[in-house]
Design a protein around this motif. Sequence first.
Motif, PDB file in Angstrom:
ATOM      1  N   ASN A 480      55.230  86.405   5.086  1.00  0.00           N
ATOM      2  CA  ASN A 480      53.958  85.774   4.729  1.00  0.00           C
ATOM      3  C   ASN A 480      53.098  85.453   5.929  1.00  0.00           C
ATOM      4  N   GLY A 481      53.257  86.266   6.955  1.00  0.00           N
ATOM      5  CA  GLY A 481      52.430  86.049   8.125  1.00  0.00           C
ATOM      6  C   GLY A 481      53.124  85.164   9.141  1.00  0.00           C
ATOM      7  N   LEU A 482      52.644  85.225  10.365  1.00  0.00           N
ATOM      8  CA  LEU A 482      53.296  84.468  11.420  1.00  0.00           C
ATOM      9  C   LEU A 482      52.322  84.097  12.520  1.00  0.00           C
ATOM     10  N   PRO A 521      48.127  77.441  26.572  1.00  0.00           N
ATOM     11  CA  PRO A 521      48.742  77.988  25.356  1.00  0.00           C
ATOM     12  C   PRO A 521      47.779  78.900  24.600  1.00  0.00           C
ATOM     13  N   VAL A 522      48.325  79.976  24.072  1.00  0.00           N
ATOM     14  CA  VAL A 522      47.549  80.903  23.257  1.00  0.00           C
ATOM     15  C   VAL A 522      48.336  81.144  21.976  1.00  0.00           C
ATOM     16  N   ILE A 523      47.641  81.125  20.860  1.00  0.00           N
ATOM     17  CA  ILE A 523      48.320  81.310  19.583  1.00  0.00           C
ATOM     18  C   ILE A 523      47.762  82.540  18.902  1.00  0.00           C
ATOM     19  N   TYR A 524      48.641  83.456  18.593  1.00  0.00           N
ATOM     20  CA  TYR A 524      48.265  84.695  17.916  1.00  0.00           C
ATOM     21  C   TYR A 524      48.632  84.552  16.448  1.00  0.00           C
ATOM     22  N   TYR A 525      47.745  85.014  15.590  1.00  0.00           N
ATOM     23  CA  TYR A 525      48.061  84.982  14.163  1.00  0.00           C
ATOM     24  C   TYR A 525      48.110  86.405  13.620  1.00  0.00           C
ATOM     25  N   TYR A 526      49.202  86.730  12.965  1.00  0.00           N
ATOM     26  CA  TYR A 526      49.344  88.032  12.309  1.00  0.00           C
ATOM     27  C   TYR A 526      49.601  87.819  10.826  1.00  0.00           C
ATOM     28  N   LYS A 527      48.866  88.562  10.002  1.00  0.00           N
ATOM     29  CA  LYS A 527      49.115  88.469   8.562  1.00  0.00           C
ATOM     30  C   LYS A 527      50.433  89.134   8.212  1.00  0.00           C
ATOM     31  N   ASP A 548      45.261  89.153  14.048  1.00  0.00           N
ATOM     32  CA  ASP A 548      44.200  88.951  13.059  1.00  0.00           C
ATOM     33  C   ASP A 548      43.278  87.818  13.478  1.00  0.00           C
ATOM     34  N   ALA A 549      43.829  86.913  14.257  1.00  0.00           N
ATOM     35  CA  ALA A 549      43.003  85.843  14.827  1.00  0.00           C
ATOM     36  C   ALA A 549      43.748  85.318  16.040  1.00  0.00           C
ATOM     37  N   ILE A 550      42.998  84.748  16.954  1.00  0.00           N
ATOM     38  CA  ILE A 550      43.641  84.233  18.175  1.00  0.00           C
ATOM     39  C   ILE A 550      43.032  82.886  18.517  1.00  0.00           C
ATOM     40  N   HIS A 551      43.843  82.037  19.106  1.00  0.00           N
ATOM     41  CA  HIS A 551      43.301  80.749  19.553  1.00  0.00           C
ATOM     42  C   HIS A 551      43.817  80.428  20.945  1.00  0.00           C
ATOM     43  N   LEU A 571      42.503  73.454  17.484  1.00  0.00           N
ATOM     44  CA  LEU A 571      43.727  74.102  17.016  1.00  0.00           C
ATOM     45  C   LEU A 571      43.855  73.953  15.511  1.00  0.00           C
ATOM     46  N   ARG A 572      43.596  72.744  15.023  1.00  0.00           N
ATOM     47  CA  ARG A 572      43.685  72.518  13.577  1.00  0.00           C
ATOM     48  C   ARG A 572      42.708  73.422  12.833  1.00  0.00           C
ATOM     49  N   ARG A 573      41.486  73.529  13.340  1.00  0.00           N
ATOM     50  CA  ARG A 573      40.508  74.392  12.681  1.00  0.00           C
ATOM     51  C   ARG A 573      40.985  75.836  12.648  1.00  0.00           C
ATOM     52  N   PHE A 574      41.576  76.277  13.736  1.00  0.00           N
ATOM     53  CA  PHE A 574      42.102  77.644  13.788  1.00  0.00           C
ATOM     54  C   PHE A 574      43.189  77.830  12.724  1.00  0.00           C
ATOM     55  N   LEU A 575      44.124  76.901  12.680  1.00  0.00           N
ATOM     56  CA  LEU A 575      45.224  77.026  11.718  1.00  0.00           C
ATOM     57  C   LEU A 575      44.696  76.961  10.289  1.00  0.00           C
ATOM     58  N   GLU A 576      43.779  76.034  10.063  1.00  0.00           N
ATOM     59  CA  GLU A 576      43.186  75.899   8.728  1.00  0.00           C
ATOM     60  C   GLU A 576      42.550  77.207   8.283  1.00  0.00           C
ATOM     61  N   ASN A 577      41.814  77.830   9.192  1.00  0.00           N
ATOM     62  CA  ASN A 577      41.107  79.050   8.815  1.00  0.00           C
ATOM     63  C   ASN A 577      42.052  80.231   8.646  1.00  0.00           C
ATOM     64  N   CYS A 578      43.153  80.233   9.375  1.00  0.00           N
ATOM     65  CA  CYS A 578      44.142  81.303   9.170  1.00  0.00           C
ATOM     66  C   CYS A 578      44.806  81.120   7.813  1.00  0.00           C
TER      67      CYS A 578
END
Lengths: 675, 839
Positions: A480-482, A521-527, A548-551, A571-578
Amino acid sequence: LGLALYTGSLCVVSGATFLYHDYCVIGAGPAGLQAAYFLQQAGRDYIVFERSHAPGSFFALYPRHRKLISINKQYTGKSNSEFNLRHDWNSLLSHDRRLLFRHYSHDFFPNADTMVRYLEDFASLLKLQVQYNTAIIHVTLEKNEQAWNGHYFLLIDQDRKNYKCSLLLVAAGTWVPNVVNFPGSEYVEGYETVSINPEDFTGQTVLILGRGNSAFETAENILGVTNFIHMVSRSRVRLSWATHYVGDLRAINNGLLDTYQLKSLDGLLEGDLEDLAIIKDKKGKLHITLRFYLENRNISAGIDSITLPQDELDNFATRAPYDRVIRCLGWKFDFSIYNRSLRMMPGKGNIKKYPQIKPSYESRGTRGLFVLGTASHSVDFRKSAGGFIHGFRYTTRAVHRLLENRHHGVPWPSTVYPITQLTNSIIKRVNEASGLYQMFSVLADIILLRENATAFEYLEEYPIGVLAELETQTGRKARNGLFVVIMEYGRNFSGADKDVFYYNRAVGEAQHAWQSNFLHPVIYYYKRLPTEREMRLRHPDWPLPRPDAIHHIVEDFLTDWTAPNAHILPLRRFLENCLSTDLRNFFAESCFLFAFTRQKLPPSCQQGYMRMQGLVGSQELRHHAVQAGLLQDYTHTDFSDDRPPDSHDGSQEQLMRDHGIPVRPLQHLVNAKDE
Amino acid sequence: MSAQKDRWISSLVFLLFCVSSIPKCGSASLQQEPSPQHYFSGLEAGKTSLAFFTPSVSPGAQLFLEQIESSAEALQDYGVSVVKVNCPKEDVSRYCGKENALRKAFLFRGSRLIREFPTDALFDVNSIVANVLFALLFNEVKYVETLADLENIENVLKGKSNMVFAYVPATGTAEHRAVMEAAFVYGTIHQFVLTTEAALLKATSQDDPDVSSAWLLFCHCQQATDPAQPCRRTALAQPLTLLSIHRHLKLMGAPLVTEVAEDPEKISTVHLQLGLPLVFILSQKETYEADRRTAEFVAWQLLGKAGVALLSRDLVDLNVLHRSNVALKTPDEGMPIQYLVLEDTDEVITLVEDKNKVKQIQKDEQEEEEEDEHEKENNNQDIQDDQVVEAVSRDKKRELPLEEILVLTEENFHSSLSKAAWTVVLFYASWEAVSLAVLRSYSEVAALLKETPGVLLSRVNCWDWPGLCSQENVTQFPTMRIYKEGQQSVTYGGMWGTEELSSFILLSQVSCPLKLATMDEAEGYLRGEFPPELSSHHHTSLLGVFSTATSEAREAFEEAGNILSGDVRMGMYFEDDALSLSGKYSVSPPALLLTRRGSQSVEGIPLSKHSVQDMVQMIRYQLLDIFPEITVSNLPQYLQLGKPFLILFSAGEISQMESEEMLKLAKGRPQKTFVACWLNLKKTPVGHGILRTYFSTTPSLPVLLWVNLHAGGQVFKFPSEQSITEMNILSWLEKLQAGLEIPSSTLSEEDWKPPLPAYDFLQMMDPSVPELSPHPGHTPAQHPPQSPGGDTARGDTATREEPSQESTAEEIGSPGRGLRGTAPRLAARDKLGKRHSEL
């Protein structure tokens, strides 16, 4: 009991007697001991072979001048043990708080003897299974269907004793000195044996081959007594504060740069050592010439018949004769003990001193053979800290976890949290995790989302080189994405030719965080999990394929990423939008209102308030929230305003009148924007 | 909302079209004429012009000139050209020669002079336009000074045409201009009457009017039949602007009642287009005449506020309740038509007026917000919208009274636990907002329990001691645990409020369940007197009574006690005379005896289930009240039942009668298909927020509501004229179940989406060009070419130059903005500064 059963179990195969263990570890240096510790903790059947009589034999000799350049910070102002490991480069990982290096030395750059003592203690206090005085001289394979990897490893020691294992962990380090052969190289002294007494160099002119820390350390030691020192190597000097690579020249060793740049006393030269030739004259002085001049000459004809460069070019830089030439060219891995069938191949280019391994630290040639410690540095050579204690203590743990999953069905340790803890989990880790910090861009925390994003699973310090194989390597599901949490320097910031002190090198605003230069810190989001193909085709400058998105969390001068507005909010906004959800916290009162007025509740109400764990909040806090316009105060609202005053219960309402303060309704809370 | 705005814009465009379609003369805004002769010779008949004469060198009057120049364009829309005529020095004609003529402007139609204005009357664009139009529209706009004049005009107009009567505090104002501009367009349709007399204003408006603001009345004289009666009047409720007057006149011009015979969803009238609601009076053939009268009555009341349509049910097949008599269509796109059953016309009017009020507020706010958004397009992402985080950071300067709370560390944790028999530990993270919020409540608990013996409150900051926290298996912040010597620790799972926390800590002091040794203790326990340390706390007391034979049930009860420890006050009695104890309350062991908080009576409940989980569930269920007062802290317990709520909102305590009736109702239904409860708005003021969401305004109290919290989310309101009795409620509920009632409101189904977008770093980075340098000012240093023998290295280096970085530093910001990362918000205000490296 299981351990007792295994150890000492003898196998008799084809006439020879083998002592069997599941795991064999070659080398009782820091990496070998670290691996042994994890194997011991997991209750595995293992043995460590050490050629010397004590652990850490490399440190018994090296560095020759005895000063370690790995820092040992006594004070950080924090008691967080995990955080403090960021500035403790010498300790190995263990549960035993006595085994922290700061209990062994107060020196910022400790003495190598202390390291030897520390490693001895580490092995003995933790009762690690080390077999000393056992030099493995040959390793070969024995095909067997039953074996974990289709073959057993057969090890032979100097006494022709045989050992057999299912899995081989090579933590032998790189200890074979690099030697260059050129005409006259017989006049060169090696770093291994050269005198470390400065008096032996008084009034001498010295040429040092090599430009690493050992070369500068050698120069530093004799700088005050020599006439001058020249250093020659193929590449230009790489300063570690410019490259952000701890293996490059450290500031503590760079005294020679001062005298070179200030007074043109000592000097650095670039040139390929293969082209070099050294000629000894009758007085015993050493002259530098080029192999080219010697090609058609008979050396035996004597010094006088040889052309020197200065005969043609009378200002040739190294025309002055030298009294001594010292070779400080580093070490390489000992490939000699491995049978051809293991296909232990040297790497290509600048990593040829290391064996070829995959990003999972498994040998490219042999399944079941893992390389640990310094010898495994090809994975992140000149990038991260995998070749050094403070880095490989974490990669060793990662290898152990991979093996636990592969051979013992123990999945990668993970913790499941409700989604409301997502921001917190990341903030906690990026602020204290040492593995992420030391092994930046190599080890990453992985956050696997559960269905509907109501919960997530947190995996620490997974090697991102094998991200595509995450499911098989960890035994966890990533359907379910990571999110991948890593630390990075700014692209184009680090490098031997970079000025890392230019004005405006630091970014302060969250919205420009992607331009951060210092470790952040960098956070990568993959669906979905990236495939191996995507990993292979990724841009060489990127540690991971396009997400798919990066923060980016903006770099921080104090490396303290807990600022509510600059760090946590974006960070919260990034996570919320992912995740397409609302991760704000709400006081119980807001949840109460939502429960009555909305069919759906935000996660923090669902997972907190609705489970009777609502955040009531003190009077002051609610007052602050009201003042911020984020909470409405209904205590003083006048609810009779719209009614004629003569309504039947008017009298009571009259009392409540005139307290009305116009308060903005919870517009931004209730009307979640989704444009 | 945006659709409505579009309509606004379109009507504005229409209006501009009206005024600008008048033939224009001249293209330039301000004409210049070299001399008076030249000017007068060029005047065409029927063409209006405003001229002013200035000597070639004009002293002063600069302000006037500026204003007249800017009004030229506005006047051009009305066919008036503005001409500046230069007076040659020698000219001594009528307009140029006299000194005071130069201080005047002259309005000509053709060559005929209509008016001359002193320049001090033309102080700005509004006054110029207003005065010029006033002069031009001399016939269309009547100026009156007395009430008699007004009545005369009114009487003349009766049966012929309508009148627009406007009061402006002074001529030359923006309102005056608006009236004049409207008169220019509508002057041929309606008779415009203007006054500046405050006395006239007072005579025409009912309340005490504000004489400083303009006022406009539309007098429906065309339909007036009775010469003795004044015409009906409809005042303009908004401030006077050209747009509002236009809108008002459009509305007055629309038919009073529209008769419709098609699907109301498809109907669109001028009202809806102008953003006003449309009220449908549902009519039937039999009652048509009466309905028509009602519709007209309502329409007069709502004139200018909403449209009224008469919908014949016989012609349209409506899928709504037969009893519905009114429908409301709002201009909002996609909003379904509301069908209502209303008792009298006042209700219709209130309904519309409330709706408008809410909408006006919303519109204002939205406009404000939009303005805000335009102002700081991207910046609101940086503004904290998490109420907890924001509250905590606003409170961070206040020092917390934490002296009473012991700080535990990795070193002293275990030794401290063994020192006290009984330690409360709060695990938290000092950077985390929820933790800090709870820490505040915890410090209040510490103050409350200061005097209580045997209670040791302590805390562990997991940011300092992560090892300790993971060793204690604390994975979430905050976590509160009670460590008792020799026992497993108990983790708190309740509300993070001061009251709840201290109650838990106090209850945890006593073992759960508490073994009672004598009959006296058991009785005292039920009365809340035993054990003495709990006697001051009023909890529901629960006593398990077991005979020696029922050990299985007893073990389950003990196990349940461990789980419920701290939450529930539980006692246990299994002495030989247990049978006689339970007998008193007519149950036999195993049984539960229960005294509710604030009650004296003891309930006996037989224990039939013996699994621990069932027992826990049963006990929790038994603790719920039959007719509870819903509060913020107990709502989740009742929500877990998953049933609809029958909830009585009361301004304060509920009356004896209501309470009894509701209790009867709740008790009378043993199967409990709903939760009967009440809410005290004084104690739980957030209830106002609930009512406001349901009804826009707070309805008269008490109000009884049926809320389907779990299925569909409909809210039904018990008719306010009926008294709250069991009978009435039951029959209402029956109607509800039969689908005969219309919900007053439906809970929003909206998902919880991200409140704001995130920074799109991916887009900013554009990975297709990863070489895109993040430091455009930085050029890499030049490499000296490497010479094969290393022979010229030194020489090369000597001439090498590092590119200067100073230029980039100067470009971006001044020094001293440093302190990077510590003040990003500070830097955010300063648009220039995004990078800095100086301290």
